[in-house]
Design a protein around this motif. Structure first.
Motif, mmCIF file in Angstrom:
data_model
loop_
_atom_site.group_PDB
_atom_site.id
_atom_site.type_symbol
_atom_site.label_atom_id
_atom_site.label_comp_id
_atom_site.label_asym_id
_atom_site.label_seq_id
_atom_site.Cartn_x
_atom_site.Cartn_y
_atom_site.Cartn_z
ATOM 1 N N ALA A 323 10.885 -1.530 -1.125
ATOM 2 C CA ALA A 323 11.042 -0.858 -2.469
ATOM 3 C C ALA A 323 9.636 0.077 -2.653
ATOM 4 O O ALA A 323 9.864 0.982 -3.314
ATOM 5 N N ARG A 324 8.354 -0.724 -2.317
ATOM 6 C CA ARG A 324 7.368 0.229 -2.590
ATOM 7 C C ARG A 324 7.466 1.655 -1.832
ATOM 8 O O ARG A 324 6.736 2.449 -2.116
ATOM 9 N N LYS A 325 7.892 1.398 -0.412
ATOM 10 C CA LYS A 325 7.761 2.628 0.316
ATOM 11 C C LYS A 325 8.755 3.558 -0.200
ATOM 12 O O LYS A 325 8.103 4.790 -0.153
ATOM 13 N N GLU A 326 9.761 3.266 -0.709
ATOM 14 C CA GLU A 326 10.511 4.385 -1.470
ATOM 15 C C GLU A 326 9.881 4.792 -2.686
ATOM 16 O O GLU A 326 10.030 6.165 -2.991
ATOM 17 N N LEU A 327 9.190 4.167 -3.305
ATOM 18 C CA LEU A 327 8.229 4.450 -4.594
ATOM 19 C C LEU A 327 7.314 5.530 -4.127
ATOM 20 O O LEU A 327 6.935 6.452 -4.786
ATOM 21 N N THR A 328 6.724 5.507 -2.894
ATOM 22 C CA THR A 328 5.502 6.023 -2.446
ATOM 23 C C THR A 328 5.906 7.377 -1.683
ATOM 24 O O THR A 328 5.019 8.092 -1.277
ATOM 25 N N GLN A 329 7.077 7.466 -1.352
ATOM 26 C CA GLN A 329 7.551 8.814 -0.490
ATOM 27 C C GLN A 329 7.681 10.205 -1.495
ATOM 28 O O GLN A 329 7.560 11.155 -0.838
ATOM 29 N N ALA A 330 7.450 9.986 -2.764
ATOM 30 C CA ALA A 330 7.528 11.129 -3.401
ATOM 31 C C ALA A 330 6.017 11.612 -3.422
ATOM 32 O O ALA A 330 5.143 10.976 -3.494
ATOM 33 N N PRO A 331 5.729 12.977 -3.569
ATOM 34 C CA PRO A 331 4.419 13.600 -3.318
ATOM 35 C C PRO A 331 3.596 13.173 -4.823
ATOM 36 O O PRO A 331 2.476 12.697 -4.663
ATOM 37 N N VAL A 332 4.371 13.303 -5.939
ATOM 38 C CA VAL A 332 3.839 13.033 -7.167
ATOM 39 C C VAL A 332 4.755 12.259 -7.987
ATOM 40 O O VAL A 332 6.109 12.642 -7.714
ATOM 41 N N ARG A 333 4.512 11.228 -8.790
ATOM 42 C CA ARG A 333 5.574 10.553 -9.591
ATOM 43 C C ARG A 333 4.999 10.022 -10.964
ATOM 44 O O ARG A 333 3.506 9.948 -10.850
ATOM 45 N N PRO A 334 5.597 9.767 -11.782
ATOM 46 C CA PRO A 334 4.988 9.422 -12.858
ATOM 47 C C PRO A 334 4.509 7.693 -12.748
ATOM 48 O O PRO A 334 4.809 7.068 -12.072
ATOM 49 N N ALA A 335 3.684 7.620 -13.587
ATOM 50 C CA ALA A 335 2.935 5.878 -13.362
ATOM 51 C C ALA A 335 3.509 5.070 -14.598
ATOM 52 O O ALA A 335 3.565 5.474 -15.853
ATOM 53 N N ALA A 336 3.352 4.002 -14.442
ATOM 54 C CA ALA A 336 3.854 2.853 -15.448
ATOM 55 C C ALA A 336 2.390 2.541 -16.007
ATOM 56 O O ALA A 336 1.600 2.345 -15.084
ATOM 57 N N VAL A 337 2.291 2.063 -17.198
ATOM 58 C CA VAL A 337 1.041 1.568 -17.885
ATOM 59 C C VAL A 337 0.251 0.283 -17.154
ATOM 60 O O VAL A 337 -0.714 0.608 -17.103
ATOM 61 N N TYR A 338 1.235 -0.479 -16.675
ATOM 62 C CA TYR A 338 0.810 -1.884 -16.107
ATOM 63 C C TYR A 338 0.196 -1.287 -14.538
ATOM 64 O O TYR A 338 -0.560 -2.230 -14.128
ATOM 65 N N GLU A 339 0.458 -0.106 -14.148
ATOM 66 C CA GLU A 339 -0.035 0.117 -12.650
ATOM 67 C C GLU A 339 -1.673 0.368 -12.633
ATOM 68 O O GLU A 339 -2.022 0.493 -11.582
ATOM 69 N N ALA A 340 -2.040 0.652 -13.622
ATOM 70 C CA ALA A 340 -3.611 1.184 -13.745
ATOM 71 C C ALA A 340 -4.284 -0.291 -13.190
ATOM 72 O O ALA A 340 -5.016 -0.084 -12.275
ATOM 73 N N ALA A 341 -3.970 -1.552 -13.691
ATOM 74 C CA ALA A 341 -4.815 -2.790 -13.116
ATOM 75 C C ALA A 341 -4.316 -3.115 -11.881
ATOM 76 O O ALA A 341 -5.012 -3.422 -10.924
ATOM 77 N N GLU A 342 -3.042 -2.926 -11.475
ATOM 78 C CA GLU A 342 -2.535 -3.025 -10.293
ATOM 79 C C GLU A 342 -3.381 -2.085 -9.024
ATOM 80 O O GLU A 342 -3.709 -2.732 -8.169
ATOM 81 N N LEU A 343 -3.317 -0.865 -9.349
ATOM 82 C CA LEU A 343 -3.999 -0.039 -8.423
ATOM 83 C C LEU A 343 -5.411 -0.211 -8.417
ATOM 84 O O LEU A 343 -5.841 -0.081 -7.296
ATOM 85 N N LEU A 344 -6.188 -0.525 -9.430
ATOM 86 C CA LEU A 344 -7.544 -0.804 -9.278
ATOM 87 C C LEU A 344 -7.893 -2.150 -8.315
ATOM 88 O O LEU A 344 -8.616 -2.228 -7.440
ATOM 89 N N ARG A 345 -6.988 -2.864 -8.571
ATOM 90 C CA ARG A 345 -7.140 -4.122 -7.418
ATOM 91 C C ARG A 345 -6.975 -3.772 -6.268
ATOM 92 O O ARG A 345 -7.589 -4.169 -5.337
ATOM 93 N N ARG A 346 -5.880 -2.858 -5.773
ATOM 94 C CA ARG A 346 -5.642 -2.229 -4.593
ATOM 95 C C ARG A 346 -6.727 -1.504 -4.040
ATOM 96 O O ARG A 346 -7.145 -1.815 -2.950
ATOM 97 N N GLY A 347 -7.379 -0.784 -4.966
ATOM 98 C CA GLY A 347 -8.438 0.274 -4.297
ATOM 99 C C GLY A 347 -9.640 -0.547 -4.086
ATOM 100 O O GLY A 347 -10.025 -0.205 -2.755
ATOM 101 N N LEU A 348 -9.826 -1.476 -4.797
ATOM 102 C CA LEU A 348 -11.055 -2.560 -4.129
ATOM 103 C C LEU A 348 -10.770 -3.214 -3.137
ATOM 104 O O LEU A 348 -11.757 -3.561 -2.352
ATOM 105 N N ALA A 349 -9.311 -3.603 -2.783
ATOM 106 C CA ALA A 349 -9.141 -4.579 -1.538
ATOM 107 C C ALA A 349 -8.875 -3.619 -0.441
ATOM 108 O O ALA A 349 -9.266 -3.785 0.529
ATOM 109 N N GLU A 350 -8.318 -2.367 -0.626
ATOM 110 C CA GLU A 350 -8.151 -1.582 0.381
ATOM 111 C C GLU A 350 -8.995 -0.496 1.048
ATOM 112 O O GLU A 350 -8.827 0.136 2.033
ATOM 113 N N ALA A 351 -9.725 -0.019 0.202
ATOM 114 C CA ALA A 351 -10.666 1.348 0.520
ATOM 115 C C ALA A 351 -11.396 0.986 1.853
ATOM 116 O O ALA A 351 -12.037 -0.099 2.004
ATOM 117 N N ARG A 352 -11.344 1.949 2.599
ATOM 118 C CA ARG A 352 -12.095 1.734 3.825
ATOM 119 C C ARG A 352 -12.758 3.109 4.337
ATOM 120 O O ARG A 352 -13.861 2.882 4.811
#
Length: 481
Positions: A323-352
């Motif tokens: 499901a996440r892969k299908e969501l990430t296939q678009a070059p640009v997509r709208p964002a949901a309000v709750y994704e700001a916190a989700e993506l911040l956690r991911r960025g701190l965990a995944e950044a290389r």
């Protein structure tokens, strides 16, 4: 569940769209209420033994030997019982009176003035129990860590707002049941003292196509329909300033134009985005449910045969990944309000390789010690970090030592890691971003690491996620120029 997980779980409300959410503080008053009560207490042990012996038919002269007590002690107890009219002596016989029989059965009752401490909900306008309430420190409200929900109506409670039966019921529940209560409340006289407190909830604000506002309150992970209904009945959704919103066309077009022409041209259709985002939500919630059952079984809270199998977990993990892969296939997509916190956690965990964040300022509950430690760990690994704040953020240090500590913590990291950590000023006041490794970039009208202090209003969220590496590189080059 975290507030953003709760928002994802309850985002679907037929006929409405989710505008904003926040961990919130519902107003409470702690009241010291003067009351007239009848206090019940047991008899003193020696007196109770004497009464029960007499009730069983023993002669008063036989009591010292039967009870194994000194005769003077028994005689003194009998004199007190005669004075209290619990026993009577006539023709050399000592017997229980009706008053004594009642005291032996029910204990003693004494009228008394006392102070009762109760909590009064500023939304439902009812007395509530304190056993399961998660209180919010006033400091979190002042600093904007949680949004303040106003009382409706705003006036503090009077004695007329308290119902004796509700006060009695709540105090009985807190004492473990009616049988454990040692008082009967006869009358509530007056409120001697008010103290303002706050209850922690998650508030979700929705809007219909007709402009109707609806607020849901999630308490301990479950919607509180009574709180929602009372808030609506008392005009909470109609309060001016509850939601600071703009026309959808205006706010969305502003965010689109900030993306740049090429990125704006390639945004995923909104209806298709909603379908894909809903699939992610369903898959994530199912996996989270299985994880909770797994943990509960391992801790012995549920039978082991209710523990999800490895196949169940594997299927759920694969479904969420798909499901996440299908969501990430678009070059640009709208964002949901709750994704700001989700993506911040991911960025701190995944950044290389890189991490770029822009924000209005630095709030101490977001740029806290844990956050700074994570940035430090990334900088030690050689990750190129760029933190941009608005040029006015330096003035926020005057709000208090915690605000200053957040700002100074960033400056210290830049000093310690000059080759990998950049802390710089920006003039941007409308749109902010979060990006890592040129894989994901969130662009939104919500600052990533700040607010403006005390929160009394909700804001309409507008944001997009760029998922094409070339578009991300182009965007970052433009905004960081």
């Amino acid at each position: 569940m975290t507030p953003d997980q709760i928002a994802r779980r309850y985002e679907n409300l037929p006929g409405f769209e989710l505008l904003d959410f926040a961990e919130a503080a519902v107003p409470l008053w702690q009241l010291n209420v003067e009351a007239v009560s009848v206090i019940r207490r047991g008899l003193q042990p020696i007196k109770e033994f004497i009464l029960r012996s007499l009730e069983a038919g023993l002669d008063a002269n036989d009591l010292p030997g039967f009870l194994g007590l000194d005769e003077s002690i028994v005689k003194g107890g009998l004199l007190d019982l005669v004075a209290d009219k619990f026993v009577s002596t006539s023709d050399g016989m000592t017997v229980l009176t009706e008053v004594g029989k009642k005291a032996l059965k029910e204990g003693l009752s004494t009228p008394a003035d006392e102070i009762l401490s109760v909590l009064f909900d500023g939304i439902t306008r009812r007395v509530v129990g304190s056993l399961s309430i998660d209180l919010v420190p006033a400091r979190e409200v002042e600093d904007g860590a949680v949004a303040e929900i106003p009382a409706t109506p705003p006036n503090q409670p009077s004695i007329q707002d308290l119902f004796l039966t509700e006060v009695d019921r709540v105090l009985a529940e807190q004492s473990g049941g009616r049988s454990e209560v040692s008082r009967d409340i006869l009358r509530l006289k007056r409120i001697a003292r008010h103290r303002r407190l706050f209850r922690r909830v998650v508030a979700l604000v929705f809007r219909s196509k007709k402009g109707e506002i609806r607020t849901r309150f999630i308490v301990d992970g479950v919607p509180d329909e009574g709180l929602e209904q009372r808030f609506a009945e008392h005009g909470g959704n109609l309060r001016k300033g509850l939601v600071r919103s703009f026309a959808d066309r205006y706010i969305q077009s502003g965010a689109r134009s900030h993306l740049g022409q090429e990125a704006a041209r390639r945004v995923l259709d909104h209806s298709e985005y909603l379908t894909r985002q809903r699939q992610v939500s369903l898959a994530s919630l199912k996996l989270a449910s299985l994880r909770r059952r797994e943990a509960a079984a391992e801790q012995g809270e549920i039978p082991n045969d209710q523990k999800p199998s490895e196949d169940d977990l594997r299927i759920a993990i694969e479904a969420e990944a798909l499901a996440r892969k299908e969501l990430t296939q678009a070059p640009v997509r709208p964002a949901a309000v709750y994704e700001a916190a989700e993506l911040l956690r991911r960025g701190l965990a995944e950044a290389r390789k890189s991490l770029s964040i822009s924000t209005r300022g630095l709030a101490p509950h977001l740029a806290d010690r844990t956050f700074l430690k994570r940035l430090e760990a990334l900088a030690k690994r050689g990750v190129q970090i760029s933190i941009s704040v608005n040029e006015d953020a330096v003035d926020w240090r005057s709000r208090g030592k915690d605000w200053a500590k957040a700002f100074d913590g960033m400056k210290e990291l830049a000093r310690r890691f000059p080759k990998s950590f950049a802390f710089k000023n920006s003039k941007e006041k409308r749109y902010y971003h979060l990006s890592w490794d040129d894989e994901v970039a969130l662009v939104a009208n919500r600052p990533m690491l700040s607010n403006f202090g005390k929160i009394r209003s909700f804001d309409q969220f507008a944001g997009f996620v760029i998922q094409d590496p070339e578009l991300i590189t182009g965007y970052l080059a433009r905004v960081n120029r």
